[in-house]
Motif scaffolding. Structure first.
Motif, short mmCIF file in Angstrom:
data_model
loop_
_atom_site.label_atom_id
_atom_site.label_comp_id
_atom_site.label_asym_id
_atom_site.label_seq_id
_atom_site.Cartn_x
_atom_site.Cartn_y
_atom_site.Cartn_z
N GLU A 63 0.85 -1.22 -0.55
CA GLU A 63 0.03 0.15 0.26
C GLU A 63 0.95 1.44 -0.01
OE1 GLU A 63 -3.16 -0.42 0.02
OE2 GLU A 63 -2.77 -2.69 -0.66
N ALA A 64 2.38 1.18 0.36
CA ALA A 64 2.97 2.38 0.64
C ALA A 64 3.36 2.69 -0.97
CB ALA A 64 4.08 1.89 1.62
N VAL A 65 3.54 4.68 -0.41
CA VAL A 65 4.37 5.28 -1.87
C VAL A 65 5.75 5.16 -1.43
CG1 VAL A 65 3.74 7.39 -2.79
CG2 VAL A 65 1.85 6.04 -2.52
N CYS A 66 6.35 5.47 -2.23
CA CYS A 66 7.80 4.76 -1.70
C CYS A 66 8.25 6.75 -2.55
CB CYS A 66 8.34 4.11 -2.17
SG CYS A 66 8.23 2.82 -1.04
N VAL A 67 8.67 7.17 -2.32
CA VAL A 67 9.38 8.38 -2.56
C VAL A 67 11.28 8.63 -2.33
CG1 VAL A 67 9.31 11.68 -2.31
CG2 VAL A 67 7.19 9.74 -1.88
N ILE A 68 11.77 8.78 -3.96
CA ILE A 68 13.42 8.76 -3.34
C ILE A 68 13.66 10.65 -3.83
CG2 ILE A 68 14.67 9.03 -4.55
CD1 ILE A 68 14.26 6.23 -5.78
N GLY A 69 13.38 11.80 -2.22
CA GLY A 69 13.30 12.81 -2.31
C GLY A 69 14.60 13.50 -3.31
N ASN A 70 14.54 14.89 -3.10
CA ASN A 70 15.20 15.65 -3.54
C ASN A 70 17.08 15.71 -2.93
OD1 ASN A 70 13.56 17.23 -1.19
ND2 ASN A 70 15.48 18.00 -2.00
N GLY A 71 17.08 14.95 -2.15
CA GLY A 71 17.95 15.22 -0.70
C GLY A 71 19.20 14.47 -1.40
N VAL A 72 18.12 13.23 -2.61
CA VAL A 72 19.36 11.65 -2.46
C VAL A 72 20.19 11.85 -4.15
CG1 VAL A 72 18.89 9.36 -3.21
CG2 VAL A 72 16.87 10.43 -2.03
N VAL A 73 20.73 11.68 -3.78
CA VAL A 73 21.78 11.35 -5.07
C VAL A 73 21.36 9.93 -5.91
CG1 VAL A 73 23.97 12.69 -4.89
CG2 VAL A 73 23.64 10.57 -4.01
N VAL A 74 21.12 10.26 -7.05
CA VAL A 74 19.63 8.84 -7.96
C VAL A 74 21.25 8.30 -9.20
CG1 VAL A 74 18.30 7.83 -9.23
CG2 VAL A 74 18.32 9.75 -6.95
N ASN A 75 21.70 7.02 -9.50
CA ASN A 75 22.27 6.74 -10.44
C ASN A 75 21.45 6.27 -11.29
OD1 ASN A 75 23.75 4.61 -12.30
ND2 ASN A 75 25.28 4.65 -10.79
N PRO A 76 21.07 6.56 -12.59
CA PRO A 76 19.72 6.04 -12.73
C PRO A 76 19.60 4.36 -12.95
CG PRO A 76 21.02 7.75 -14.05
CD PRO A 76 21.57 8.06 -12.86
N VAL A 77 21.39 4.48 -13.84
CA VAL A 77 21.28 2.79 -14.23
C VAL A 77 21.54 1.75 -13.04
CG1 VAL A 77 23.33 1.26 -15.43
CG2 VAL A 77 22.90 4.12 -16.10
N SER A 78 21.56 2.21 -12.20
CA SER A 78 21.67 1.50 -10.78
C SER A 78 19.94 1.30 -10.07
CB SER A 78 22.45 1.96 -9.46
OG SER A 78 23.56 2.35 -9.67
N LEU A 79 19.62 2.18 -10.69
CA LEU A 79 18.24 3.07 -10.33
C LEU A 79 17.32 2.08 -10.99
CD1 LEU A 79 15.36 3.73 -8.05
CD2 LEU A 79 15.28 5.42 -9.44
N CYS A 80 17.20 1.76 -12.02
CA CYS A 80 16.41 0.97 -13.11
C CYS A 80 17.32 -0.51 -12.22
CB CYS A 80 17.61 1.55 -15.00
SG CYS A 80 16.41 2.50 -15.15
N GLU A 81 18.06 -0.95 -12.41
CA GLU A 81 18.52 -2.47 -11.57
C GLU A 81 17.99 -3.05 -10.55
OE1 GLU A 81 23.39 -1.99 -13.92
OE2 GLU A 81 23.03 -2.15 -11.93
N GLU A 82 17.74 -1.97 -9.91
CA GLU A 82 17.33 -2.13 -8.63
C GLU A 82 15.05 -2.40 -8.76
OE1 GLU A 82 19.04 0.02 -5.34
OE2 GLU A 82 16.35 -0.55 -4.48
N ILE A 83 15.31 -1.47 -9.92
CA ILE A 83 13.88 -1.88 -10.20
C ILE A 83 13.59 -2.95 -10.67
CG2 ILE A 83 12.03 -1.26 -11.65
CD1 ILE A 83 12.96 1.87 -10.36
N GLU A 84 14.41 -3.75 -11.77
CA GLU A 84 14.11 -4.59 -12.50
C GLU A 84 14.00 -6.08 -11.42
OE1 GLU A 84 13.35 -4.56 -15.49
OE2 GLU A 84 14.18 -3.34 -16.43
#
Ligand code: GDP
Ligand code: IMO
Ligand code: MG
Length: 424
Positions: A63-84
């Motif tokens: 049920e939870a909505v999950c937010v990666i906020g403005n203060g985070v540094v996001v590696n887009p390639v790593s985030l995709c791997e994590e989501i996959e």
């Protein structure tokens, strides 16, 4: 309805992921507000173990909505791997994950800089996770960073990525370091941006609308107090503020809207990477804590340095974070000890002190002064209620809480969801 910030009170890996997952049962929105994929938050659900790096640990509650906020540094390639990886295990992030338009993006040139800087530092190296965290935050403050909003604008993203990459390649070349293959990297970033674009939102609106509607917002800290770039054992720290105040600046909710601060502390202490650690045990006891507690980095696999509970450092931390309750984790790891040591003061230059020094050069020189308390020598891993804990385990918790001048609110006696209970 209330909003809660959860932070680590030691040097990271206190069990924040597990406690976030536990608290998410009653939360509507979970927000990461600092750090990046240097974090490794472990959550065990049934027989399955998940290690989250960028995605908030609330994702395992449907049920939870999950937010990666403005203060985070996001590696887009790593985030995709994590989501996959999550999708492959049946965890749906669609419509439940949001990435801030304002978060900073990490690219390969940040990771290369991290590696080069660490190499050049030699004996003074920090022992970073080499995920490009420091260089990405440096770009942010230097006002040359690329932000989340660009993930939705591929042409502009490509132009700015190539410009910045070429700039750093020129510096690498000048320094005699290997340069980055810009075309090859872009071919990784392009599909990652395409996949992430639907998740990119002004998350300040999400968080504030939820709070206004009386929903519960939970802020998930990464790292720990002593890795905070201002308050930690600088320079042996990470590059963000890990303390509770950062939930406001990195998550986008005003301080007056924060109701609780949960500080997570292990029943002993660990640290990964270099830097002072006054209660570190370089002996059989340290080795026992490592093997019994499974103390190996969730991100890098490095063995964690282990030692006794440091009440001097953790009291400072509880004060600075304004904790309203402490979650004590890994009580079960101490089950077999006949006696347990707790550092209650330090000796510095022949004097006894009870406050953590603010300068790292002093922290490097302190010697721990211990008190020894009896252990409980009984298994706690099957306990589900505070009242059922062995008397000496309760005494240990009361003793620590008195030293920390803060109330215990949650106790954890094992890695599973069920091995957690709340104190009323
Ligand atoms: P985090 O970074 O603060 O989320 O912590 P990590 O996930 O890096 O490290 C905590 C480790 O301890 C993980 O392997 C957890 O599964 C495990 N853990 C959490 N709480 C407990 C506990 O109460 N007892 C035991 N034995 N393990 C725990
Ligand atoms: P979680 O959220 C423990 C440490 C690194 C290094 C220093 C700087 O799982 O508790 P960085 O890559 O951030 O520039 O490294 O910080 N470090 C952590 N230690 N837990 C973490 O995260 C950490 N994230 C970074 O080992 O000493
Ligand atoms: Mg961790």
């Amino acid at each position: 309805m209330s909003n809660t910030v959860l932070v680590g009170l030691q040097w990271g890996d206190e069990g924040k992921g597990k406690i976030i997952d536990f608290l998410t049962e009653t939360s509507d929105v979970v927000v990461r507000f600092q750090g990046g994929n240097n974090a490794g938050h472990t959550v065990e659900v049934g027989d399955e173990k998940f290690v989250l790096h960028l995605v908030p640990s609330g994702i395992l509650r449907p049920e939870a909505v999950c937010v990666i906020g403005n203060g985070v540094v996001v590696n887009p390639v790593s985030l995709c791997e994590e989501i996959e990886g999550l999708r492959a295990r049946g965890i749906d992030v669609e419509g439940r994950l949001e990435v801030s338009t304002r978060c900073q993006l990490i690219f390969e040139y940040h990771c290369l800089q991290d590696q080069v800087f660490e190499g050049k530092l030699g004996d003074s190296k920090i022992g970073t996770t080499k995920r490009g965290i420091g260089p990405a935050y440096a770009d942010k403050v230097n006002r040359v960073g690329l932000r989340g909003a660009l993930l939705c604008k591929p042409a502009l993203l490509e132009e700015r990525f190539r410009k910045q990459a070429a700039f750093y390649n020129a510096i690498f070349q000048e320094a005699g370091e290997p340069v980055m293959d810009i075309d090859a990297e872009w071919e990784k970033v392009r599909p990652a941006a395409e996949m992430l674009a639907p998740f990119v939102k002004d998350t300040v609106l999400t968080v504030n609308r939820a709070a206004k509607a009386g929903k519960e917002v939970l802020f998930e800290g990464a790292q720990g107090m002593w890795l905070d770039v201002d308050f930690g054992t600088y320079p042996f720290v990470t590059s963000s503020n890990t303390t509770s105040g950062a939930a406001c600046t990195g998550g986008g909710l005003a301080p007056c809207r924060i109701d609780h601060v949960v500080g997570v502390a292990k029943a002993y202490t660990t640290r990964v990477g270099r830097g002072p650690f006054p209660t570190e045990l370089d002996d059989e006891t340290g080795e026992f804590l490592r093997s019994e507690g499974g103390e190996y980095g969730a991100t890098t696999g490095r063995p964690r340095r282990c030692g006794w509970f440091d009440a001097v450092a953790t009291r400072y931390s509880a004060m600075l974070n304004g904790v309203t309750g402490i979650a004590f984790t890994k009580m079960d790891v101490l089950d077999s000890f006949e006696t347990i040591k707790v550092c209650t003061a330090y000796e510095l230059d022949g004097k006894t002190i009870t406050d953590m020094p603010s300068d790292n050069d002093d922290i490097e020189r302190v010697k721990p002064i211990y008190e020894e308390v009896p252990g409980w020598q009984e298994s706690t891993e099957g306990i589900r209620d505070y009242d059922d804990l062995p008397v000496r385990a309760k005494e240990y918790l009361t003793y620590l809480s008195d030293l920390l001048e803060a109330k215990p609110s949650i106790i954890s006696v094992g890695p599973r969801r069920s091995q957690t209970f709340v104190l009323s």
